[in-house]
Design an enzyme around this catalytic site. Structure first.
Site, short mmCIF file in Angstrom:
data_model
loop_
_atom_site.label_atom_id
_atom_site.label_comp_id
_atom_site.label_asym_id
_atom_site.label_seq_id
_atom_site.Cartn_x
_atom_site.Cartn_y
_atom_site.Cartn_z
N ASP A 150 -5.85 -4.58 -1.81
CA ASP A 150 -4.66 -4.19 -0.88
C ASP A 150 -4.14 -5.44 -0.26
O ASP A 150 -4.72 -6.48 0.23
CB ASP A 150 -5.53 -3.48 0.21
N SER B 30 1.01 -0.98 -0.01
CA SER B 30 0.06 -0.07 -0.05
C SER B 30 0.93 1.17 -0.03
O SER B 30 1.69 1.47 -0.83
CB SER B 30 -0.96 -0.07 1.13
#
Length: 364
Positions: A197, A45
């Site tokens: 993610d 991320s």
């Protein structure tokens, strides 16, 4: 005067939205330290964005080029946030935590993401962060970088497993997949597979760095709190704490696996596996990050981002003062203290002693 010894480290960078500016500060200070070389970086991320910006800058202009690239990236993030409808209110500023908890636009957005699918909420796929990454990061340079190996983690939606992207396959899509929160953005498609993610499966992934045979010092830069001393007492706080636990669980599992591997190596004297005997280090300030609200991860106002940057530099400065001499010699992060409640491998010698003791007891 003899030249100072240069030590080598790998870095594991957690994700955490704008809290990634803490990692920016850490990297900025580490890059100043000419006695350190960064061999590999694994990021998820915001950690993945820091990783690719770092590699781009290193390939283009060495340490100073990397510092400038990171600074330009986070200034660009803050500049883009000026045009976001989600803004802190005066009440948020008074909390001193970068919170957006009183922002009507944030509260409305939070509610909508729980009710409306991202594809319907944002049918045009508008993502200013993607545009910024495309503008500031040259992925040809990232993939050509040989100073530092880069690993980017995303979660395969179909299998639920971590997918590690590495040079020369790192693109803007792999980075955006690593940062794709499923309630905010549609899954990113890469080679026919959908990705979310990376924090769900590796925040950050450690095993690519454990497999790096040339470096045995692994430094985890942690921006999410493992412990919160205050129990959540509202629905939002409960959801936020559940998210923190979820995104930390993959890191905890990998750390426990490293602990068990280390114990097995020590118990059995496995010389063949000595190269996997990692020296672990942690750059983190538990009390400081515990004061940050979860909503502040979407606050990219420059005053807040630059404050996090300064805190990150302070973390790294303190860590270097206390632990530099230990690099290359021993761990400074005691996994046995963290996971003292787990089981430990029993060595073959201990098993033989136990069998002999049982045999003597049976004869008696």
């Amino acid at each position: 005067m003899p030249k100072a010894e240069c030590k080598h480290i790998d870095l594991a960078l957690q994700g955490g939205g704008s809290h990634g500016a803490l990692t920016w500060g850490v990297l900025d200070r580490l890059l100043e330290e000419e006695r350190l070389e960064i061999d590999g970086v694994s990021g998820t991320s915001a950690g993945a964005m820091n990783a690719v910006v770092l590699a781009d800058g290193l390939h283009r202009g060495g340490r100073q080029g990397a510092r400038e690239a990171l600074g330009n990236f986070w200034r660009g993030v803050s500049e883009a946030a000026r045009f976001s409808p989600i803004q802190p209110t005066p009440w948020d500023w008074l909390t001193g935590t970068g919170s957006l908890d009183y922002s009507p636009s944030y509260l409305m957005f939070e509610s909508l993401t729980q009710l409306v699918a991202p594809a319907k909420l944002n049918p045009l796929g508008f993502n200013p962060l993607r545009d910024l990454v495309c503008e500031l990061v040259d992925f040809e340079r990232v993939n050509a970088c040989r100073k530092t190996q880069v690993y980017v983690t995303a979660t395969n939606v179909r299998t639920g497993r971590a997918k590690i992207f590495r040079q020369p396959e790192i693109t803007v899509d792999t980075v955006m997949a690593s940062a794709c929160l499923p309630f905010m953005f549609p899954a990113v498609m890469i080679d026919g597979e959908a990705y979310w993610d990376g924090g769900y499966s590796g925040n950050p992934a450690l095993f690519p760095l454990v497999d790096n045979l040339d470096c045995q010092d692994l430094v985890v830069v942690q921006v999410n709190p493992l412990v919160r001393n205050r129990l959540p007492d509202s629905a939002r706080d409960i959801v936020n704490r559940i998210n923190e636990i979820t995104f930390n669980s993959s890191l905890i599992k990998e750390l426990r696996s490293i602990q068990l591997l280390q114990q097995l190596i020590d118990a059995e004297g496995l010389e063949v596996e000595r190269y996997r005997s990692m020296r672990l280090h942690l750059i983190h300030a538990e009390q400081e990050v515990e004061q940050l609200s979860a909503s502040s991860k979407l606050n990219a106002q420059w005053d807040f981002v630059s404050r996090l940057y300064r805190q990150g530099r302070d973390w790294a400065e303190l860590w270097l003062e206390q632990n530099f001499d230990a690099i290359g010699k021993h761990s400074t992060f005691d996994l046995n203290a963290v996971f003292g409640d787990g089981f430990r491998p029993v060595s073959t010698a201990e098993k033989r002693r136990a069998r002999r003791a049982r045999g003597r007891s049976d004869k008696a």
